[in-house]
Design a protein around this motif. Structure first.
Motif, PDB file in Angstrom:
ATOM      1  N   UNK A   7       6.535   6.992   0.299  1.00 54.87           N
ATOM      2  CA  UNK A   7       7.885   6.497  -0.002  1.00 54.87           C
ATOM      3  C   UNK A   7       8.194   6.662  -1.487  1.00 54.87           C
ATOM      4  N   UNK A   8       7.234   6.316  -2.344  1.00 51.14           N
ATOM      5  CA  UNK A   8       7.445   6.492  -3.786  1.00 51.14           C
ATOM      6  C   UNK A   8       7.707   7.954  -4.115  1.00 51.14           C
ATOM      7  N   UNK A   9       6.929   8.843  -3.527  1.00 56.32           N
ATOM      8  CA  UNK A   9       7.068  10.276  -3.769  1.00 56.32           C
ATOM      9  C   UNK A   9       8.454  10.764  -3.334  1.00 56.32           C
ATOM     10  N   UNK A  10       8.898  10.355  -2.159  1.00 58.54           N
ATOM     11  CA  UNK A  10      10.209  10.804  -1.662  1.00 58.54           C
ATOM     12  C   UNK A  10      11.356  10.216  -2.482  1.00 58.54           C
ATOM     13  N   UNK A  11      11.207   8.990  -2.935  1.00 56.43           N
ATOM     14  CA  UNK A  11      12.237   8.416  -3.803  1.00 56.43           C
ATOM     15  C   UNK A  11      12.345   9.213  -5.101  1.00 56.43           C
ATOM     16  N   UNK A  12      11.207   9.581  -5.656  1.00 56.30           N
ATOM     17  CA  UNK A  12      11.201  10.333  -6.906  1.00 56.30           C
ATOM     18  C   UNK A  12      11.734  11.753  -6.718  1.00 56.30           C
ATOM     19  N   UNK A  13      11.461  12.352  -5.558  1.00 54.25           N
ATOM     20  CA  UNK A  13      11.962  13.698  -5.278  1.00 54.25           C
ATOM     21  C   UNK A  13      13.488  13.752  -5.211  1.00 54.25           C
ATOM     22  N   UNK A  14      14.120  12.609  -4.982  1.00 54.93           N
ATOM     23  CA  UNK A  14      15.582  12.572  -4.889  1.00 54.93           C
ATOM     24  C   UNK A  14      16.239  12.974  -6.205  1.00 54.93           C
ATOM     25  N   UNK A  15      15.523  12.791  -7.307  1.00 55.04           N
ATOM     26  CA  UNK A  15      16.078  13.107  -8.621  1.00 55.04           C
ATOM     27  C   UNK A  15      17.072  12.071  -9.120  1.00 55.04           C
ATOM     28  N   UNK A  16      17.219  10.959  -8.405  1.00 55.29           N
ATOM     29  CA  UNK A  16      18.186   9.921  -8.772  1.00 55.29           C
ATOM     30  C   UNK A  16      17.575   8.779  -9.574  1.00 55.29           C
ATOM     31  N   UNK A  17      16.246   8.778  -9.743  1.00 60.65           N
ATOM     32  CA  UNK A  17      15.577   7.652 -10.399  1.00 60.65           C
ATOM     33  C   UNK A  17      14.909   8.080 -11.698  1.00 60.65           C
ATOM     34  N   UNK A  18      14.908   7.173 -12.651  1.00 58.21           N
ATOM     35  CA  UNK A  18      14.255   7.365 -13.943  1.00 58.21           C
ATOM     36  C   UNK A  18      12.958   6.549 -13.955  1.00 58.21           C
ATOM     37  N   UNK A  19      12.036   6.837 -14.882  1.00 61.25           N
ATOM     38  CA  UNK A  19      10.775   6.081 -14.928  1.00 61.25           C
ATOM     39  C   UNK A  19      10.947   4.565 -14.993  1.00 61.25           C
ATOM     40  N   UNK A  20      11.949   4.065 -15.676  1.00 64.81           N
ATOM     41  CA  UNK A  20      12.143   2.621 -15.780  1.00 64.81           C
ATOM     42  C   UNK A  20      12.746   1.979 -14.538  1.00 64.81           C
ATOM     43  N   UNK A  39      -3.273  -1.905  -6.110  1.00 66.94           N
ATOM     44  CA  UNK A  39      -4.260  -2.986  -6.165  1.00 66.94           C
ATOM     45  C   UNK A  39      -5.268  -2.714  -7.273  1.00 66.94           C
ATOM     46  N   UNK A  40      -5.946  -3.778  -7.734  1.00 68.84           N
ATOM     47  CA  UNK A  40      -6.996  -3.650  -8.751  1.00 68.84           C
ATOM     48  C   UNK A  40      -8.035  -2.618  -8.320  1.00 68.84           C
ATOM     49  N   UNK A  41      -8.366  -2.647  -7.047  1.00 69.68           N
ATOM     50  CA  UNK A  41      -9.472  -1.836  -6.537  1.00 69.68           C
ATOM     51  C   UNK A  41      -9.131  -0.367  -6.322  1.00 69.68           C
ATOM     52  N   UNK A  42      -7.869  -0.005  -6.431  1.00 65.04           N
ATOM     53  CA  UNK A  42      -7.488   1.376  -6.132  1.00 65.04           C
ATOM     54  C   UNK A  42      -7.820   2.296  -7.299  1.00 65.04           C
ATOM     55  N   UNK A  43      -8.484   3.389  -6.981  1.00 62.74           N
ATOM     56  CA  UNK A  43      -8.844   4.395  -7.973  1.00 62.74           C
ATOM     57  C   UNK A  43      -7.606   5.238  -8.280  1.00 62.74           C
ATOM     58  N   UNK A  44      -7.292   5.420  -9.537  1.00 59.76           N
ATOM     59  CA  UNK A  44      -6.119   6.194  -9.962  1.00 59.76           C
ATOM     60  C   UNK A  44      -6.174   7.628  -9.457  1.00 59.76           C
ATOM     61  N   UNK A  45      -7.366   8.154  -9.209  1.00 58.21           N
ATOM     62  CA  UNK A  45      -7.505   9.524  -8.713  1.00 58.21           C
ATOM     63  C   UNK A  45      -6.935   9.668  -7.303  1.00 58.21           C
ATOM     64  N   UNK A  46      -6.842   8.562  -6.560  1.00 60.26           N
ATOM     65  CA  UNK A  46      -6.319   8.609  -5.200  1.00 60.26           C
ATOM     66  C   UNK A  46      -4.799   8.603  -5.122  1.00 60.26           C
ATOM     67  N   UNK A  47      -4.130   8.499  -6.258  1.00 60.50           N
ATOM     68  CA  UNK A  47      -2.661   8.451  -6.305  1.00 60.50           C
ATOM     69  C   UNK A  47      -2.117   9.862  -6.513  1.00 60.50           C
ATOM     70  N   UNK A  48      -1.040  10.213  -5.788  1.00 56.79           N
ATOM     71  CA  UNK A  48      -0.402  11.522  -5.990  1.00 56.79           C
ATOM     72  C   UNK A  48      -0.169  11.740  -7.471  1.00 56.79           C
ATOM     73  N   UNK A  49      -0.448  12.933  -7.938  1.00 55.88           N
ATOM     74  CA  UNK A  49      -0.271  13.251  -9.353  1.00 55.88           C
ATOM     75  C   UNK A  49       1.174  13.014  -9.804  1.00 55.88           C
ATOM     76  N   UNK A  50       2.135  13.327  -8.924  1.00 60.79           N
ATOM     77  CA  UNK A  50       3.557  13.187  -9.276  1.00 60.79           C
ATOM     78  C   UNK A  50       3.976  11.740  -9.495  1.00 60.79           C
ATOM     79  N   UNK A  51       3.283  10.804  -8.833  1.00 63.15           N
ATOM     80  CA  UNK A  51       3.701   9.404  -8.988  1.00 63.15           C
ATOM     81  C   UNK A  51       2.823   8.607  -9.949  1.00 63.15           C
ATOM     82  N   UNK A  52       1.776   9.222 -10.502  1.00 75.12           N
ATOM     83  CA  UNK A  52       0.919   8.517 -11.463  1.00 75.12           C
ATOM     84  C   UNK A  52       1.699   7.956 -12.652  1.00 75.12           C
ATOM     85  N   UNK A  53       2.657   8.724 -13.227  1.00 77.56           N
ATOM     86  CA  UNK A  53       3.408   8.162 -14.362  1.00 77.56           C
ATOM     87  C   UNK A  53       4.247   6.940 -13.985  1.00 77.56           C
TER      88      UNK A  53
END
Length: 197
Positions: free
Chosen positions: A125-138, A145-159
């Motif tokens: 959902x985050x990826x598709x929202x960002x693909x819309x081009x209508x949202x800014x980083x803020x 979660x605390x336990x989630x490894x950053x490597x498991x997150x899509x590269x496009x949504x890491x920022x």
């Protein structure tokens, strides 16, 4: 889970989940512009068969998907939830993404909390929202979660991602996407009721 059940009995949550009556509310989005005669782009008929034009983010939505988005935008029975259901592959995620974007664009004071059962669905959902081009980083944040490894997150949504360590900052974004389990951490911040519209 126990905290959620206990608090739902004290707050309007119980009435939202198990309503005994429905109260009609005014539309949460100002009356949409009536379509010009002969216009085919973004047309939609409401229940009274009035024709309205919409600036659809995704022009590929079918009539049923557009009708579902329109009902969510109207919000006539809020806070009772609107349920989008159907078999896999019928466009539920596409419909949800359009609804979130339309609320974001048409309700400037809105704050949207999107919760999903899994990290993969929250990432999607985050990826598709960002693909819309209508949202800014803020505008949007993907809370992990605390336990989630950053490597498991899509590269496009890491920022656009934050860990629960940054929850105080994460709740300031207009759109917050997380799992149902991690959403429980938001409760501990002590936000005022109605923070998420």
């Amino acid at each position: 889970h126990h905290t959620a059940i206990e608090s739902s009995a004290k707050h309007p949550g119980y009435k939202v989940l198990f309503p005994s009556t429905l109260e009609m509310r005014p539309h949460q989005v100002a009356k949409l512009e009536k379509a010009k005669t002969g216009s085919v782009v973004g047309r939609l008929f409401n229940a009274d068969m009035e024709e309205y034009s919409m600036d659809w983010v995704n022009n590929a939505l079918n009539q049923e998907q557009r009708r579902a988005v329109m009902r969510i935008l109207e919000g006539t029975y809020r806070p009772v939830p609107y349920i989008i259901y159907g078999p896999p592959g019928t466009g539920k995620t596409v419909t949800l993404v359009e609804a979130v974007l339309q609320i974001f664009l048409l309700c400037p004071r809105s704050r949207i909390l999107v919760t999903t059962p899994s990290n993969s669905s929250a990432d999607l959902i985050a990826h598709r929202l960002l693909l819309s081009g209508r949202l800014e980083p803020g505008d949007v944040v993907r809370l992990n979660a605390f336990s989630r490894n950053a490597e498991g997150v899509f590269e496009e949504i890491r920022p656009f991602s934050m860990c629960c360590d940054d929850i105080q900052q994460a709740v300031r974004h207009r759109i917050l996407i997380t799992t149902c389990t991690t959403a429980g951490k938001i409760y501990t911040v002590g936000l005022q009721q109605g923070h998420y519209t």
